[in-house]
Design a protein around this motif. Structure first.
Motif, PDB file in Angstrom:
ATOM      1  N   GLU A 125     -28.581   4.265  -2.294  1.00 17.80           N
ATOM      2  CA  GLU A 125     -27.563   5.190  -2.440  1.00 17.80           C
ATOM      3  C   GLU A 125     -27.528   6.235  -1.470  1.00 17.80           C
ATOM      4  O   GLU A 125     -26.851   6.539  -0.588  1.00 17.80           O
ATOM      5  N   TRP A 126     -28.803   6.647  -1.367  1.00 15.52           N
ATOM      6  CA  TRP A 126     -29.547   7.922  -0.552  1.00 15.52           C
ATOM      7  C   TRP A 126     -29.287   7.287   0.951  1.00 15.52           C
ATOM      8  O   TRP A 126     -28.848   8.007   1.616  1.00 15.52           O
ATOM      9  N   GLU A 127     -29.963   6.404   1.066  1.00 12.42           N
ATOM     10  CA  GLU A 127     -29.892   5.630   2.440  1.00 12.42           C
ATOM     11  C   GLU A 127     -28.421   5.230   2.970  1.00 12.42           C
ATOM     12  O   GLU A 127     -28.298   5.429   4.211  1.00 12.42           O
ATOM     13  N   GLU A 128     -27.593   5.172   2.157  1.00 15.31           N
ATOM     14  CA  GLU A 128     -26.088   4.859   2.575  1.00 15.31           C
ATOM     15  C   GLU A 128     -25.443   6.329   2.819  1.00 15.31           C
ATOM     16  O   GLU A 128     -24.479   6.460   3.295  1.00 15.31           O
ATOM     17  N   GLY A 129     -25.999   7.529   2.266  1.00 16.94           N
ATOM     18  CA  GLY A 129     -25.423   8.761   2.890  1.00 16.94           C
ATOM     19  C   GLY A 129     -25.206   9.507   1.504  1.00 16.94           C
ATOM     20  O   GLY A 129     -24.458  10.622   1.560  1.00 16.94           O
ATOM     21  N   ASP A 130     -25.295   9.140   0.288  1.00 17.69           N
ATOM     22  CA  ASP A 130     -24.896   9.664  -1.096  1.00 17.69           C
ATOM     23  C   ASP A 130     -25.745  10.979  -1.168  1.00 17.69           C
ATOM     24  O   ASP A 130     -27.030  10.561  -1.119  1.00 17.69           O
TER      25      ASP A 130
END
Length: 296
Positions: free
Chosen positions: A262-267
């Motif tokens: 999720e972090w790498e997707e921008g969350d």
């Protein structure tokens, strides 16, 4: 020769019974020039505002299936967006960490807030993205789909089956919203957060979400102290106590960051919890003030 003439005569007689041997009125005799041309084939695009019996990050047209949201399902498709240049001109799909995927995630996040009536981070919910298959992308598909799912708990974010749409699920006294918990420890390590009523003895309470600044996952993983400080500021505002040197004597913090994917997707939404390690609480600490949450 007579045989061929006979055949032609029979054709003419048969045609005459139907429409006459000559061209129909308004016809030019050319049977190929008046048919409309076939349009260019359009790539498959999934539907929105529908529910799904299974969750997948890659959607195949051959296995695509939807169900009525009143029936049991694992996810609800709330939005289908479109990649724009330069991502839409690329030969392959956007990967983790790319600006295009992060923009898609942000669009999904905004749409989720509109559908739910609040921030999905504050509840037992998860937001996932689905993309076209590689062959579909090569064939011109440029969409992304946003899926919302209910989860079992703050610790177990695997989607669970539910019935009914999530539309408006965070309006009012929403049962999915995080509230109070009695954390279970193994030694000094948090094992899991058992949800309880705030009127029951507990040691933790959800206070809100902060948006972390831009940094890599590895950098964030090394920034526990920074996350703690940001959560402590939320705790002070939530409990209506001063954010000063006495705050650590009133409460501590527990935080739950996004997953690495999720972090790498921008969350960047980090969930924060008030933690009371020295006494059990039997009420919500919202607006408790210095007397309700004393420095000990």
């Amino acid at each position: 020769m007579r045989r061929w003439l006979g055949v032609l005569a029979l054709v003419c007689v048969t045609s005459a019974l139907l429409a006459g041997c000559g061209p129909a009125r308004g016809a030019d005799g050319d049977l190929t020039d008046d048919w409309p041309g076939l349009g260019a084939p359009r790539p498959f695009t999934p539907a929105t505002d529908t529910c799904l019996p299974r969750i997948t990050s890659i959607v195949q047209a051959s296995t695509y299936e939807t169900v009525d949201c009143a029936r049991s399902h694992l996810a609800e498709s709330i939005h289908v967006g479109a990649f724009t240049p330069p991502a839409s001109l690329a030969r392959s799909r956007p990967g983790p960490g790319t600006p295009a995927l992060r923009a898609a995630r942000a669009e999904c996040d905004q749409r989720a807030r509109e559908v739910l009536g609040g921030d999905w981070h504050t509840a037992r919910l998860t937001l996932s993205l689905a993309l076209p298959s590689a062959p579909a992308w090569a064939g011109g598909a440029r969409w992304f789909r946003c899926d919302l799912s209910e989860t079992d708990s703050i610790d177990n974010t695997r989607p669970v089956n539910r019935s009914g749409s999530l539309r408006g699920a965070l309006i009012g006294d929403a049962p999915l919203t995080h509230r109070c918990f009695d954390p279970k420890l193994i030694g000094d390590n948090l094992n899991y957060m058992a949800p309880v009523l705030c009127s029951e003895p507990h040691r933790a309470e959800f206070v809100g979400v902060y948006t972390e600044r831009e940094m890599s996952w590895a950098e964030f993983s090394r920034s526990a102290e920074q996350a703690h400080r940001r959560c402590m500021a939320l705790i002070a505002a939530y409990a209506d106590v001063p954010n000063n040197a006495e705050l650590p004597y009133r409460a501590g913090s527990i935080y739950y960051p996004p997953s690495q994917r999720e972090w790498e997707e921008g969350d960047r939404g980090v969930r924060c919890f008030l933690w009371s390690d020295d006494r059990k609480l039997t009420r919500s600490m919202r607006g408790a003030g210095p007397e309700g949450l004393p420095a000990i």
